[in-house]
Motif scaffolding. Structure first.
Motif, mmCIF file in Angstrom:
data_model
loop_
_atom_site.group_PDB
_atom_site.id
_atom_site.type_symbol
_atom_site.label_atom_id
_atom_site.label_comp_id
_atom_site.label_asym_id
_atom_site.label_seq_id
_atom_site.Cartn_x
_atom_site.Cartn_y
_atom_site.Cartn_z
ATOM 1 N N GLY A 15 0.803 -1.217 0.000
ATOM 2 C CA GLY A 15 0.000 0.000 0.000
ATOM 3 C C GLY A 15 0.834 1.264 0.000
ATOM 4 O O GLY A 15 0.472 2.245 0.627
ATOM 5 N N GLY A 16 1.969 1.234 -0.691
ATOM 6 C CA GLY A 16 2.832 2.406 -0.761
ATOM 7 C C GLY A 16 3.867 2.492 0.359
ATOM 8 O O GLY A 16 4.722 3.362 0.345
ATOM 9 N N TYR A 17 3.792 1.595 1.330
ATOM 10 C CA TYR A 17 4.765 1.558 2.424
ATOM 11 C C TYR A 17 5.838 0.524 2.098
ATOM 12 O O TYR A 17 5.544 -0.569 1.640
ATOM 13 C CB TYR A 17 4.100 1.148 3.750
ATOM 14 N N GLU A 18 7.091 0.869 2.351
ATOM 15 C CA GLU A 18 8.182 -0.088 2.193
ATOM 16 C C GLU A 18 8.261 -0.938 3.458
ATOM 17 O O GLU A 18 8.257 -0.416 4.569
ATOM 18 C CB GLU A 18 9.510 0.640 1.961
ATOM 19 N N VAL A 19 8.336 -2.257 3.276
ATOM 20 C CA VAL A 19 8.377 -3.198 4.390
ATOM 21 C C VAL A 19 9.703 -3.958 4.323
ATOM 22 O O VAL A 19 10.104 -4.395 3.242
ATOM 23 C CB VAL A 19 7.197 -4.199 4.289
ATOM 24 N N PRO A 20 10.403 -4.124 5.439
ATOM 25 C CA PRO A 20 11.652 -4.877 5.409
ATOM 26 C C PRO A 20 11.399 -6.347 5.048
ATOM 27 O O PRO A 20 10.401 -6.920 5.473
ATOM 28 C CB PRO A 20 12.216 -4.751 6.822
ATOM 29 N N VAL A 21 12.297 -6.925 4.273
ATOM 30 C CA VAL A 21 12.179 -8.327 3.871
ATOM 31 C C VAL A 21 12.705 -9.195 5.009
ATOM 32 O O VAL A 21 13.868 -9.071 5.396
ATOM 33 C CB VAL A 21 12.991 -8.597 2.585
ATOM 34 N N PRO A 22 11.864 -10.082 5.558
ATOM 35 C CA PRO A 22 12.329 -10.956 6.636
ATOM 36 C C PRO A 22 13.402 -11.927 6.142
ATOM 37 O O PRO A 22 13.343 -12.403 5.013
ATOM 38 C CB PRO A 22 11.079 -11.724 7.061
ATOM 39 N N ILE A 23 14.362 -12.236 7.005
ATOM 40 C CA ILE A 23 15.407 -13.205 6.668
ATOM 41 C C ILE A 23 14.742 -14.563 6.425
ATOM 42 O O ILE A 23 13.893 -14.992 7.202
ATOM 43 C CB ILE A 23 16.440 -13.301 7.812
ATOM 44 N N GLY A 24 15.102 -15.201 5.325
ATOM 45 C CA GLY A 24 14.571 -16.526 5.020
ATOM 46 C C GLY A 24 13.307 -16.522 4.185
ATOM 47 O O GLY A 24 12.818 -17.593 3.811
ATOM 48 N N LEU A 25 12.753 -15.351 3.877
ATOM 49 C CA LEU A 25 11.508 -15.307 3.101
ATOM 50 C C LEU A 25 11.696 -15.910 1.710
ATOM 51 O O LEU A 25 10.870 -16.702 1.260
ATOM 52 C CB LEU A 25 10.981 -13.872 2.988
ATOM 53 N N SER A 26 12.784 -15.553 1.036
ATOM 54 C CA SER A 26 13.036 -16.082 -0.311
ATOM 55 C C SER A 26 13.135 -17.608 -0.289
ATOM 56 O O SER A 26 12.545 -18.291 -1.117
ATOM 57 C CB SER A 26 14.322 -15.491 -0.888
ATOM 58 N N GLU A 27 13.872 -18.145 0.673
ATOM 59 C CA GLU A 27 14.028 -19.597 0.773
ATOM 60 C C GLU A 27 12.684 -20.263 1.057
ATOM 61 O O GLU A 27 12.355 -21.296 0.464
ATOM 62 C CB GLU A 27 15.027 -19.945 1.876
ATOM 63 N N LEU A 28 11.900 -19.683 1.941
ATOM 64 C CA LEU A 28 10.587 -20.235 2.266
ATOM 65 C C LEU A 28 9.693 -20.291 1.025
ATOM 66 O O LEU A 28 9.079 -21.317 0.739
ATOM 67 C CB LEU A 28 9.917 -19.384 3.356
ATOM 68 N N LEU A 29 9.640 -19.208 0.276
ATOM 69 C CA LEU A 29 8.793 -19.164 -0.918
ATOM 70 C C LEU A 29 9.301 -20.118 -1.998
ATOM 71 O O LEU A 29 8.511 -20.776 -2.678
ATOM 72 C CB LEU A 29 8.720 -17.738 -1.451
ATOM 73 N N ASN A 30 10.609 -20.191 -2.172
ATOM 74 C CA ASN A 30 11.173 -21.099 -3.173
ATOM 75 C C ASN A 30 10.901 -22.558 -2.829
ATOM 76 O O ASN A 30 10.495 -23.346 -3.683
ATOM 77 C CB ASN A 30 12.672 -20.869 -3.341
ATOM 78 N N GLY A 33 7.327 -23.747 -3.377
ATOM 79 C CA GLY A 33 6.822 -23.763 -4.753
ATOM 80 C C GLY A 33 5.794 -22.672 -4.990
ATOM 81 O O GLY A 33 4.841 -22.843 -5.744
ATOM 82 N N ALA A 34 5.991 -21.543 -4.324
ATOM 83 C CA ALA A 34 5.008 -20.459 -4.374
ATOM 84 C C ALA A 34 4.980 -19.710 -5.697
ATOM 85 O O ALA A 34 4.023 -19.022 -5.992
ATOM 86 C CB ALA A 34 5.285 -19.464 -3.244
ATOM 87 N N TRP A 35 6.036 -19.826 -6.495
ATOM 88 C CA TRP A 35 6.095 -19.079 -7.746
ATOM 89 C C TRP A 35 5.397 -19.870 -8.839
ATOM 90 O O TRP A 35 5.645 -21.041 -9.037
ATOM 91 C CB TRP A 35 7.544 -18.818 -8.142
ATOM 92 N N LYS A 36 4.528 -19.206 -9.563
ATOM 93 C CA LYS A 36 3.779 -19.840 -10.631
ATOM 94 C C LYS A 36 3.714 -18.888 -11.813
ATOM 95 O O LYS A 36 3.408 -17.700 -11.631
ATOM 96 C CB LYS A 36 2.377 -20.164 -10.124
ATOM 97 N N TYR A 37 4.010 -19.387 -12.999
ATOM 98 C CA TYR A 37 3.940 -18.562 -14.202
ATOM 99 C C TYR A 37 2.527 -18.608 -14.749
ATOM 100 O O TYR A 37 1.939 -19.675 -14.924
ATOM 101 C CB TYR A 37 4.914 -19.071 -15.268
ATOM 102 N N ILE A 38 1.945 -17.437 -14.995
ATOM 103 C CA ILE A 38 0.626 -17.334 -15.609
ATOM 104 C C ILE A 38 0.807 -16.625 -16.936
ATOM 105 O O ILE A 38 1.251 -15.473 -16.976
ATOM 106 C CB ILE A 38 -0.363 -16.565 -14.713
ATOM 107 N N ALA A 39 0.487 -17.308 -18.004
ATOM 108 C CA ALA A 39 0.670 -16.745 -19.341
ATOM 109 C C ALA A 39 -0.261 -15.557 -19.553
ATOM 110 O O ALA A 39 -1.414 -15.582 -19.121
ATOM 111 C CB ALA A 39 0.390 -17.813 -20.392
ATOM 112 N N PRO A 40 0.232 -14.506 -20.200
ATOM 113 C CA PRO A 40 -0.618 -13.354 -20.508
ATOM 114 C C PRO A 40 -1.820 -13.794 -21.340
ATOM 115 O O PRO A 40 -1.691 -14.589 -22.260
ATOM 116 C CB PRO A 40 0.294 -12.429 -21.314
ATOM 117 N N GLY A 41 -2.988 -13.300 -20.979
ATOM 118 C CA GLY A 41 -4.206 -13.631 -21.714
ATOM 119 C C GLY A 41 -4.854 -14.928 -21.278
ATOM 120 O O GLY A 41 -5.931 -15.272 -21.755
ATOM 121 N N SER A 42 -4.244 -15.678 -20.351
ATOM 122 C CA SER A 42 -4.848 -16.928 -19.896
ATOM 123 C C SER A 42 -6.009 -16.624 -18.961
ATOM 124 O O SER A 42 -6.138 -15.531 -18.421
ATOM 125 C CB SER A 42 -3.825 -17.807 -19.184
ATOM 126 N N LEU A 43 -6.862 -17.612 -18.755
ATOM 127 C CA LEU A 43 -8.039 -17.435 -17.919
ATOM 128 C C LEU A 43 -7.644 -17.104 -16.481
ATOM 129 O O LEU A 43 -8.273 -16.285 -15.827
ATOM 130 C CB LEU A 43 -8.901 -18.695 -17.962
#
Length: 80
Positions: A15-30, A33-43
């Motif tokens: 919401g326009g506020y900068e939030v510090p990135v918690p240590i380990g967040l990237s590893e947790l998301l990776n 399997g939190a990252w998912k590619y959604i093709a442009p124009g897909s449902l």
């Protein structure tokens, strides 16, 4: 499609506020399997679950709060 590369979260804004990135967040998301590619124009790309809500982020006493307010959908909107 599953992304096979590890992504690194370098910044977060809410919401326009900068939030510090918690240590380990990237590893947790990776690992989750939190990252998912959604093709442009897909449902999946066209559906917005918060379409009927107004979103407001407020910082109160050092904490962030997100207020979601339901707004009545337009009556003339056609559903196919």
């Amino acid at each position: 499609m599953r992304i096979k590369e590890d992504l690194i979260v370098t910044s977060i804004s809410l919401g326009g506020y900068e939030v510090p990135v918690p240590i380990g967040l990237s590893e947790l998301l990776n690992r989750a399997g939190a990252w998912k590619y959604i093709a442009p124009g897909s449902l999946d790309n066209q559906m917005d679950p918060l379409e009927n809500y107004e979103r407001e982020v407020v910082k109160e006493n050092g904490n962030f709060r997100t207020y979601l307010t339901y707004k009545k959908p337009l009556e003339n909107k056609k559903v196919s």
